[in-house]
Design a protein around this motif. Structure first.
Motif, short mmCIF file in Angstrom:
data_model
loop_
_atom_site.label_atom_id
_atom_site.label_comp_id
_atom_site.label_asym_id
_atom_site.label_seq_id
_atom_site.Cartn_x
_atom_site.Cartn_y
_atom_site.Cartn_z
N HIS A 1 0.90 -1.17 0.04
CA HIS A 1 -0.13 0.08 -0.03
C HIS A 1 0.82 1.22 0.03
O HIS A 1 2.05 1.23 0.26
CB HIS A 1 -1.06 -0.22 1.17
N ASP A 2 0.34 1.98 -0.51
CA ASP A 2 1.20 3.69 -0.61
C ASP A 2 0.24 4.84 -0.41
O ASP A 2 -0.19 5.30 0.74
CB ASP A 2 2.06 3.84 -1.56
N CYS A 3 -0.37 5.29 -1.57
CA CYS A 3 -1.02 6.62 -1.51
C CYS A 3 -2.34 6.25 -1.16
O CYS A 3 -2.96 7.27 -0.08
CB CYS A 3 -1.44 6.78 -2.89
N ARG A 4 -3.16 5.08 -0.86
CA ARG A 4 -4.38 5.17 -0.40
C ARG A 4 -5.44 5.79 -0.89
O ARG A 4 -6.54 6.10 -0.15
CB ARG A 4 -4.31 4.91 1.14
N GLY B 1 -6.11 5.53 -4.40
CA GLY B 1 -6.46 4.95 -5.78
C GLY B 1 -5.59 5.58 -6.87
O GLY B 1 -5.77 5.51 -7.93
N ILE B 2 -4.37 5.97 -6.59
CA ILE B 2 -3.58 6.42 -7.71
C ILE B 2 -2.15 6.18 -7.97
O ILE B 2 -1.56 6.11 -8.78
CB ILE B 2 -3.37 8.29 -7.76
N CYS B 3 -1.71 5.04 -6.81
CA CYS B 3 -0.31 4.71 -7.00
C CYS B 3 -0.31 3.33 -7.57
O CYS B 3 0.85 2.86 -8.22
CB CYS B 3 0.39 4.73 -5.85
N GLY B 4 -1.11 2.61 -7.29
CA GLY B 4 -1.26 1.06 -7.90
C GLY B 4 -0.33 0.12 -7.04
O GLY B 4 -0.01 -0.79 -7.56
N THR B 5 -0.32 0.50 -5.82
CA THR B 5 0.74 -0.31 -4.85
C THR B 5 -0.28 -1.54 -4.29
O THR B 5 0.23 -2.41 -4.12
CB THR B 5 1.49 0.54 -4.02
N CYS B 6 -1.34 -1.12 -4.04
CA CYS B 6 -2.42 -2.00 -3.17
C CYS B 6 -2.81 -3.25 -4.42
O CYS B 6 -2.92 -2.69 -5.67
CB CYS B 6 -3.47 -1.32 -2.50
N THR C 1 -10.00 0.61 -6.64
CA THR C 1 -8.58 -0.03 -5.97
C THR C 1 -9.06 -0.63 -4.67
O THR C 1 -9.94 -0.42 -4.17
CB THR C 1 -7.57 0.85 -6.01
N CYS D 1 -7.62 -0.01 -1.78
CA CYS D 1 -7.82 1.09 -0.77
C CYS D 1 -8.78 1.94 -0.98
O CYS D 1 -9.20 2.49 0.14
CB CYS D 1 -6.29 1.85 -1.01
N ILE E 1 -2.44 2.69 -13.64
CA ILE E 1 -1.65 2.66 -12.28
C ILE E 1 -0.60 1.68 -12.17
O ILE E 1 -0.02 1.69 -11.25
CB ILE E 1 -2.57 3.00 -11.17
S1 FES Z 1 -2.48 2.39 -2.15
FE1 FES Z 1 -2.16 3.47 -3.72
S2 FES Z 1 -3.49 2.61 -5.25
FE2 FES Z 1 -4.25 1.75 -3.56
#
Ligand code: FES
Ligand code: SF4
Lengths: 256, 261
Positions: free
Chosen positions: A60-63, A65-70, A86, A88, A164
């Motif tokens: 997880h990162d941005c939480r 919906g823009i970073c694509g980590t989750c 997403t 998150c 993302i």
């Molecule tokens: S935590 Fe960045 S898109 Fe879900």
């Protein structure tokens, strides 16, 4: 205090890339409806820590919906049941009290599990490295709107650029194909004038790198349904066309 | 001291082979193979449609079926040796069929290597019965084609088979209920296969335009439905007594195989 839910979780636990994984069954009681899916996991983790159990690892990162980590498989659907959302951004109010929720990491040969719900998505980086760039002279910034671009083209490029890189398309695909991701990454450059010089080389290189890691598309359409950014299947058709044009006509010699 | 991070390289699913000369290098790639599948799919689909339409002569009677069969052998008229054009078409068909199968086989293997299955249940949203059973309906159609050739082209399965009398041969074959059931099941599989294939090929060939994208699924539905209805009608018509041999002497058109070529 908002309404709360009592949930039964079945979460994938795996201590490392080569370890054998298994489901952990854990009750998640008193989860506020307004929590996001990741916040729900945070709550569960705090309780696990209090019980001296190792918390569940997830990306997880941005939480927002823009970073694509989750991104995890929730009840057999990538990023869960909500369309264009997403993990998150998925909220617990979308679930019912007493629900069982099965959570698994993305699974594909080229997305090895690092730990628990977190996977290694460097295969995507390899694809982007192969050609996901343009060459631009440095120096003074060019004037905005110096190069006229039709509105539709700019829109189409922006639609593709919304990807993302979360990997849900691969996770959802029964073939573990990465067509949706790769085609989005190609399209946002290939339709713009700035993307033309490398267009044919880029298409060849990125497609062939994709094929080193992922399966072959059979046009199920699962990727589009799973995609939090609703990337269109049309980009896959564009990619197929560009790829064969690149291969057949050696067009890199003549740019367009 | 610099920290070393163990770099586990990303697992790949294939090793790149050296590039063959054009156009074979295209077939080395998955997208190239998919093009080959789409193009041969169009050819095979064309054959299935023409074959079904040709078979409608069964409803006219034995003489018309015989004339149709003769016309196929005479394709090209006096310009080519008899059955010459027919053989060119047959060889083309065999080549397309072989390519379609080879590409399908190697692409399936590639996907198989790339895919790891989930332990929990998957919940599919877009994938439908047709798209998910392509790797079943395909082999069923292959087995069916072999059976169909043995049954009606080579006459291995039936004592009442006569070379050069297709009307009689179709009748005796399909009047046995188990055989009729095989034909029905196989043609349902064929239609299901075509339903996904006919849509899929547009996407693969990159034929995509908002103006006519809506028509692609409709086309697939229409063509699969047409083939289903046409091809199922024959076993049903024989079983229901609509096609019979009451006014036909079996083997009366039979030509000895030498002349038949
Ligand atoms: S935590 Fe960045 S898109 Fe879900
Ligand atoms: S195409 Fe969609 S699902 Fe695939 S990586 Fe991009 S945003 Fe995620």
């Amino acid at each position: 205090m908002s309404k709360t839910l009592n949930l039964k979780l079945k979460i994938w636990r795996q201590s490392g890339p080569h370890a054998q994984g298994a489901f952990l069954e854990v009750d998640a009681n008193d989860i506020p409806e307004d929590a996001s899916f990741l916040e729900m996991l945070d709550i569960v983790n705090e309780r696990l820590i209090a019980d001296d159990v190792e918390p569940i690892t997830f990306g997880h990162d941005c939480r927002e919906g823009i970073c694509g980590t989750c991104g995890v498989m929730i009840n057999g659907q990538a990023h869960g049941p909500e369309k264009a959302t997403t993990t998150c951004q998925l909220h617990m109010r979308k679930f019912n009290d007493g629900d069982q929720i099965v959570v698994e990491p993305w699974k594909a040969t080229s997305f090895p599990v690092l730990k628990d719900l977190m996977v290694d998505r460097r295969a995507f980086d390899r694809i982007v490295e192969a050609g996901g760039y343009i060459s631009a002279p440095t120096g003074t910034a060019p004037d905005a709107n110096e190069i006229p671009i039709p509105k539709e083209v700019a829109d189409s490029s922006m639609d593709a650029a919304a990807c993302i890189g979360c990997g849900a398309c691969v996770a959802a695909c029964p073939n573990s194909a990465a067509q949706l991701f790769t085609s989005a990454k190609l399209h946002h450059l290939n339709v713009l004038p700035q993307g033309q010089p490398e267009r044919w080389r880029r298409t060849e290189a990125m497609v062939e790198t994709m094929e080193d890691f992922f399966g072959s598309c059979t046009n199920h359409g699962e990727c589009h349904e799973a995609c939090p950014k609703e990337i269109s299947l049309d980009f896959i058709a564009f990619m197929n066309r560009d790829y064969v044009r690149a291969k057949i006509t050696n067009r890199s010699l003549a740019s367009q | 001291m610099a920290q070393t991070i163990a770099d586990h390289s990303v697992p790949t699913v294939r090793k790149r082979a050296p590039q063959l000369p054009w156009p074979l290098n295209l077939y080395q790639t998955a997208i190239g193979k998919k093009y080959a599948m789409a193009l041969t799919g169009i050819g095979l689909l064309g054959f299935v449609v023409v074959h079904m339409i040709g078979n409608l002569h069964l409803y006219e009677g034995p003489t018309e079926v015989h004339e149709y069969a003769e016309a196929l052998r005479d394709l090209g008229g006096h310009l080519v040796p008899r059955t010459g054009v027919l053989w060119v078409l047959r060889l083309g068909l065999i080549a397309m069929f072989a390519t379609h199968i080879h590409a399908a086989y190697s692409l399936s293997r590639m996907s198989h290597k790339a895919d790891k299955s989930y332990v929990g249940k998957r919940d599919f949203v877009a994938a439908n019965f047709a798209s998910r059973t392509m790797r079943w309906t395909g082999p069923i159609v292959l087995l069916y084609v072999l059976f169909h050739l043995a049954d009606l082209t080579w006459g291995w399965l039936n004592d009442d088979w006569y070379a050069g009398d297709p009307y009689n041969n179709v009748y005796v074959s399909l009047s046995a209920l188990p055989i009729a059931i095989i034909y029905i099941v196989a043609n349902v599989a064929l239609a299901v296969h075509i339903f996904h294939g006919a849509w899929s090929m547009f996407q693969t060939l990159g034929i995509n335009n908002p103006k006519y994208n809506g028509m692609r699924k409709g086309f697939a539905r229409g063509i699969a439905g047409l083939i289903l209805i046409g091809n199922l009608s024959f076993p049903l018509a024989v079983q229901g007594g609509l096609i019979d041999i009451d006014n036909h002497t079996p083997g009366s058109y039979a030509i000895d195989t030498e002349e038949n070529g």
